[in-house]
Each structure stands twice: as C-alpha cells, then as structure tokens.
Design a protein around this motif. Structure first.
Motif, PDB file in Angstrom:
ATOM      1  N   ILE A 162       0.194 -19.404  25.433  1.00 35.14           N
ATOM      2  CA  ILE A 162      -0.102 -19.899  26.778  1.00 35.14           C
ATOM      3  C   ILE A 162      -0.482 -21.379  26.752  1.00 35.14           C
ATOM      4  CG2 ILE A 162      -1.636 -19.685  28.766  1.00 35.14           C
ATOM      5  CD1 ILE A 162      -1.773 -16.725  28.269  1.00 35.14           C
ATOM      6  N   TYR A 163      -1.506 -21.719  25.976  1.00 31.77           N
ATOM      7  CA  TYR A 163      -2.017 -23.095  26.000  1.00 31.77           C
ATOM      8  C   TYR A 163      -1.014 -24.100  25.433  1.00 31.77           C
ATOM      9  CZ  TYR A 163      -6.752 -22.038  27.575  1.00 31.77           C
ATOM     10  OH  TYR A 163      -7.844 -21.681  28.331  1.00 31.77           O
ATOM     11  N   VAL A 164      -0.448 -23.783  24.278  1.00 28.15           N
ATOM     12  CA  VAL A 164       0.464 -24.738  23.643  1.00 28.15           C
ATOM     13  C   VAL A 164       1.719 -24.987  24.471  1.00 28.15           C
ATOM     14  CG1 VAL A 164       1.935 -25.125  21.624  1.00 28.15           C
ATOM     15  CG2 VAL A 164      -0.419 -24.328  21.322  1.00 28.15           C
ATOM     16  N   PRO A 165       2.413 -23.966  24.978  1.00 27.50           N
ATOM     17  CA  PRO A 165       3.592 -24.261  25.807  1.00 27.50           C
ATOM     18  C   PRO A 165       3.267 -25.059  27.067  1.00 27.50           C
ATOM     19  CG  PRO A 165       3.625 -21.976  25.080  1.00 27.50           C
ATOM     20  CD  PRO A 165       2.275 -22.511  24.726  1.00 27.50           C
ATOM     21  N   LEU A 166       2.073 -24.843  27.657  1.00 24.82           N
ATOM     22  CA  LEU A 166       1.720 -25.560  28.876  1.00 24.82           C
ATOM     23  C   LEU A 166       1.210 -26.975  28.619  1.00 24.82           C
ATOM     24  CD1 LEU A 166      -0.094 -22.730  30.895  1.00 24.82           C
ATOM     25  CD2 LEU A 166       2.215 -23.628  31.251  1.00 24.82           C
ATOM     26  N   SER A 167       0.910 -27.284  27.369  1.00 29.40           N
ATOM     27  CA  SER A 167       0.337 -28.597  27.062  1.00 29.40           C
ATOM     28  C   SER A 167       1.337 -29.521  26.387  1.00 29.40           C
ATOM     29  CB  SER A 167      -0.889 -28.427  26.153  1.00 29.40           C
ATOM     30  OG  SER A 167      -0.548 -27.761  24.950  1.00 29.40           O
ATOM     31  N   ASN A 212      -8.216 -28.492  32.071  1.00 31.07           N
ATOM     32  CA  ASN A 212      -7.578 -28.573  33.379  1.00 31.07           C
ATOM     33  C   ASN A 212      -6.612 -27.422  33.645  1.00 31.07           C
ATOM     34  OD1 ASN A 212      -8.763 -30.989  34.364  1.00 31.07           O
ATOM     35  ND2 ASN A 212      -7.422 -32.207  33.051  1.00 31.07           N
ATOM     36  N   LEU A 213      -6.331 -26.624  32.616  1.00 33.52           N
ATOM     37  CA  LEU A 213      -5.443 -25.481  32.826  1.00 33.52           C
ATOM     38  C   LEU A 213      -6.193 -24.360  33.549  1.00 33.52           C
ATOM     39  CD1 LEU A 213      -3.642 -25.301  29.350  1.00 33.52           C
ATOM     40  CD2 LEU A 213      -2.805 -26.323  31.479  1.00 33.52           C
ATOM     41  N   PRO A 214      -5.517 -23.642  34.424  1.00 34.81           N
ATOM     42  CA  PRO A 214      -6.184 -22.568  35.171  1.00 34.81           C
ATOM     43  C   PRO A 214      -6.760 -21.492  34.243  1.00 34.81           C
ATOM     44  CG  PRO A 214      -4.039 -23.079  36.133  1.00 34.81           C
ATOM     45  CD  PRO A 214      -4.109 -23.803  34.830  1.00 34.81           C
ATOM     46  N   GLU A 221      -5.838 -17.450  31.147  1.00 36.11           N
ATOM     47  CA  GLU A 221      -6.509 -16.875  29.985  1.00 36.11           C
ATOM     48  C   GLU A 221      -7.069 -15.496  30.306  1.00 36.11           C
ATOM     49  OE1 GLU A 221     -10.030 -17.998  26.756  1.00 36.11           O
ATOM     50  OE2 GLU A 221      -9.492 -19.382  28.373  1.00 36.11           O
ATOM     51  N   ASP A 222      -7.621 -15.351  31.517  1.00 37.77           N
ATOM     52  CA  ASP A 222      -8.147 -14.038  31.913  1.00 37.77           C
ATOM     53  C   ASP A 222      -7.037 -12.994  31.944  1.00 37.77           C
ATOM     54  OD1 ASP A 222     -10.609 -15.209  32.170  1.00 37.77           O
ATOM     55  OD2 ASP A 222     -10.423 -15.549  34.333  1.00 37.77           O
ATOM     56  N   ALA A 223      -5.861 -13.386  32.445  1.00 40.54           N
ATOM     57  CA  ALA A 223      -4.735 -12.441  32.498  1.00 40.54           C
ATOM     58  C   ALA A 223      -4.289 -12.044  31.093  1.00 40.54           C
ATOM     59  CB  ALA A 223      -3.573 -13.071  33.264  1.00 40.54           C
ATOM     60  N   SER A 224      -4.285 -13.003  30.170  1.00 41.67           N
ATOM     61  CA  SER A 224      -3.882 -12.671  28.806  1.00 41.67           C
ATOM     62  C   SER A 224      -4.905 -11.761  28.133  1.00 41.67           C
ATOM     63  CB  SER A 224      -3.705 -13.949  27.988  1.00 41.67           C
ATOM     64  OG  SER A 224      -4.953 -14.615  27.816  1.00 41.67           O
ATOM     65  N   ILE A 263      -6.705  -9.526  29.687  1.00 42.90           N
ATOM     66  CA  ILE A 263      -6.489  -8.199  30.267  1.00 42.90           C
ATOM     67  C   ILE A 263      -5.325  -7.489  29.572  1.00 42.90           C
ATOM     68  CG2 ILE A 263      -5.796  -6.973  32.366  1.00 42.90           C
ATOM     69  CD1 ILE A 263      -7.342  -9.076  33.956  1.00 42.90           C
ATOM     70  N   ASP A 264      -4.321  -8.279  29.197  1.00 49.46           N
ATOM     71  CA  ASP A 264      -3.161  -7.710  28.501  1.00 49.46           C
ATOM     72  C   ASP A 264      -3.436  -7.448  27.030  1.00 49.46           C
ATOM     73  OD1 ASP A 264      -1.709  -7.754  30.813  1.00 49.46           O
ATOM     74  OD2 ASP A 264      -0.781  -9.704  30.417  1.00 49.46           O
ATOM     75  N   GLY A 265      -4.644  -7.752  26.562  1.00 54.50           N
ATOM     76  CA  GLY A 265      -5.018  -7.457  25.194  1.00 54.50           C
ATOM     77  C   GLY A 265      -4.811  -8.590  24.205  1.00 54.50           C
ATOM     78  N   ALA A 266      -4.523  -9.788  24.685  1.00 55.06           N
ATOM     79  CA  ALA A 266      -4.300 -10.915  23.780  1.00 55.06           C
ATOM     80  C   ALA A 266      -5.632 -11.488  23.301  1.00 55.06           C
ATOM     81  CB  ALA A 266      -3.487 -12.002  24.473  1.00 55.06           C
ATOM     82  N   GLY A 267      -5.708 -11.895  22.059  1.00 61.11           N
ATOM     83  CA  GLY A 267      -6.890 -12.545  21.517  1.00 61.11           C
ATOM     84  C   GLY A 267      -6.784 -14.051  21.662  1.00 61.11           C
ATOM     85  N   HIS A 268      -7.732 -14.757  21.049  1.00 57.40           N
ATOM     86  CA  HIS A 268      -7.739 -16.210  21.152  1.00 57.40           C
ATOM     87  C   HIS A 268      -6.492 -16.822  20.512  1.00 57.40           C
ATOM     88  CE1 HIS A 268     -11.633 -16.872  22.967  1.00 57.40           C
ATOM     89  NE2 HIS A 268     -12.192 -16.002  22.119  1.00 57.40           N
ATOM     90  N   PHE A 269      -6.080 -16.275  19.372  1.00 54.04           N
ATOM     91  CA  PHE A 269      -4.929 -16.840  18.678  1.00 54.04           C
ATOM     92  C   PHE A 269      -3.664 -16.717  19.528  1.00 54.04           C
ATOM     93  CE2 PHE A 269      -1.425 -16.815  15.652  1.00 54.04           C
ATOM     94  CZ  PHE A 269      -1.735 -17.911  14.857  1.00 54.04           C
ATOM     95  N   SER A 270      -3.436 -15.536  20.082  1.00 58.70           N
ATOM     96  CA  SER A 270      -2.239 -15.336  20.916  1.00 58.70           C
ATOM     97  C   SER A 270      -2.316 -16.166  22.187  1.00 58.70           C
ATOM     98  CB  SER A 270      -2.085 -13.855  21.263  1.00 58.70           C
ATOM     99  OG  SER A 270      -1.921 -13.066  20.101  1.00 58.70           O
ATOM    100  N   THR A 271      -3.497 -16.265  22.772  1.00 61.68           N
ATOM    101  CA  THR A 271      -3.661 -17.061  23.991  1.00 61.68           C
ATOM    102  C   THR A 271      -3.359 -18.527  23.732  1.00 61.68           C
ATOM    103  OG1 THR A 271      -5.358 -15.534  24.794  1.00 61.68           O
ATOM    104  CG2 THR A 271      -5.270 -17.712  25.810  1.00 61.68           C
TER     105      THR A 271
END
Length: 292
Positions: free
Chosen positions: A187-192, A164-166, A170-173, A175-183
C-alpha cells in the motif's frame, strides 16, 4: 469562449520568455559539449562557442579508450546501483515506523530526534575513517556505499509523505489481516512513487558526483570511482598513476578539451535519468515537505 487578445499576447510573450530562459540554461552544456569535440588549439585560442571547431573525438578517445577510465566508469555505475538500492530500502523501512503517531509507536519522537541530531552533529572525518578501516572496508565498494546508506533528509521527506496518506487505507488492510510488512510494501510503497522517485534521484546524484570519499577510502587507483579518478588525473594533472603512452596522449590534448569531456561524461548519465523522474520531482517535494 476564445481567450482575449491580451490573454493570447501574454501567452505568446510568456512562451518566448521561457524559451529564452531555457536556451540560456542549455548554453553552458552546449558550450562544454562543443569544446569537448573541438581540437586543442581551437579551444585554447577561444574560437569555440556553441559549435565544434576542427571536430575531433580525441578527448573522448582519451576518456573511453583506456582501461583505467572504463574501469572507473564501471565502479561508479556499480556504486550508483548498489548504493541507490540499499539507500532506498533503508529509507523506506526507516520512514514507515517514524510516520506513525505516538499511540502506535511510543518511542517515535525519541528516534526521530536521534536522526535529526545526526544532521547537526557528526563524528568527524578522522573517526569516520577509523571506523571504516576497523571494519575492513578500505579499498572496497562498501566504503563508498555504507556511509551514505541513510540520508536523514530523505527519511524526513518520505515519512511526511506517508503521514499525508489516508489512514483508512491502513485500517482496511488491517481488517483484511495484513501486517505492517504487507501494508508497507503493498500500500505505502506503490502510493509513494513520487516521493521515492525524488529521494532516489537525490541519492543517485549524490553517489555519482561524490569523489572525496573515493580518494579517502581507496588506496589503489584501480579502485577509484569515475569522479575520483578524473579529479586526480585531469583536474590535478597528476600523471603518476598513468602509463607512459597515456601521459603522451594527455600532453597532446588541450586542458580545456580534457576538462570539457570530463564534465560532460560525468553529467551525461544524470541528464539521461533526470527527464524520466522530473515529473515526480515537484509532487514528491511538495507532498513530502508539508505535514498535513
């Protein structure tokens, strides 16, 4: 614009009704607390309602005044902390890849069905015990923590929350060069947090209330968690594991006061933690149970 008289009357009646229902929910807890602080004779005579009669702390002295109880309480605290941290870590890193679509993770459906299969079918009690024994985990904390490390219901709840998260985040991260681990962790953990608080509460309650696995995997009473020790000593009235002076104290106490103290001691940590997580509970359940 002021609310009408009918609206105000409805709000007052609604408030009174909810307060009455809340009081009914609190009555059993208050009754148990009053019995635990009452004398054995008053409790046995049925004189205790919502206030202690012949106030005494003998039941709690029995629970906390002996090293066996303190040790069991410490094992339960250790189990809850280690088990919750491990379970949440594994739940997060399991739910993240399963929340992706087939284009990103082609075998997602296969792995998802494998997890769902474990909800419906399991190896059974004897194979599980033999596995724990073959791994050398008997009489260790791992026997209490590892079998409950992954809860599929919590995984499903969290992966649906991730879906349900936009996706633009993830696309923006990316673009900034973040991988799955950083994303995942930035991003996911703080929003969840609502879903994590909900699953964390489920995990804590599950570990704290569990007693059968302690009886099954622990051969020595000094390794019992709190629930297992209390179930053995108080519910079954099995005094084989107690010293002679402890048996004399147990015989002086009323069965009702001892059980009341046990119930309240077992429920108290959850009663303390739950109000802090309750505000996340409904949001985490609703957002994690519906696929958008």
């Amino acid at each position: 614009m002021k609310p009408s008289f009918g609206r105000r009357a409805f709000l007052v009646c609604n408030l009174i009704f909810l307060a009455f229902i809340s009081f009914l929910c609190l009555m059993p807890i208050l009754h148990i607390l009053a019995i635990s602080f009452s004398s054995g004779s008053a409790a046995a005579a049925g004189k205790v309602a919502l206030w202690p009669v012949e106030f005494t702390t003998a039941a709690y002295d029995n629970v906390f005044g002996k090293p066996e109880y303190v040790r069991a309480f410490g094992i339960s605290i250790q189990r809850v902390v280690v088990g919750t941290v491990l379970s949440m870590l594994l739940t997060i890193i399991t739910a993240y890849p399963l929340s992706k679509d087939r284009n990103t993770f082609r075998l997602r459906t296969v792995y998802a069905w494998i997890f769902v299969f474990t909800i419906l079918f399991n190896g059974g009690l004897i194979p599980t015990y033999l596995t724990i024994k073959s791994l050398g985990l008997i009489d260790t904390l791992g026997a209490l923590v590892l079998p409950m490390a992954i809860n599929v219901f919590n995984v499903i709840l969290l992966l649906n929350f991730y879906r349900n998260l936009p996706r633009e985040l993830e696309d923006a991260s990316r673009i900034d060069g973040a991988g799955h681990f950083s994303t995942l962790w930035k991003i996911y953990v703080p929003l969840s947090l609502p879903a994590l608080a909900t699953t964390g509460l489920f995990t804590m309650v599950g570990h704290w209330n569990s007693w059968f696995d302690g009886m099954l995997y622990m051969n020595h009473p000094e390794n019992y968690p709190l629930q297992t020790f209390l179930q053995t000593v108080i519910i079954k009235m099995d005094f084989r594991f107690l010293k002679s002076e402890n048996v004399e104290l147990m015989l002086q106490l009323s069965d009702r006061t001892s059980r009341a103290a046990q119930i309240f001691v077992a429920a108290f940590p959850i009663l303390i933690v739950y109000p802090f997580l309750q505000r996340f509970f409904i949001k985490g359940i609703v957002m994690g149970s519906v696929k958008g």
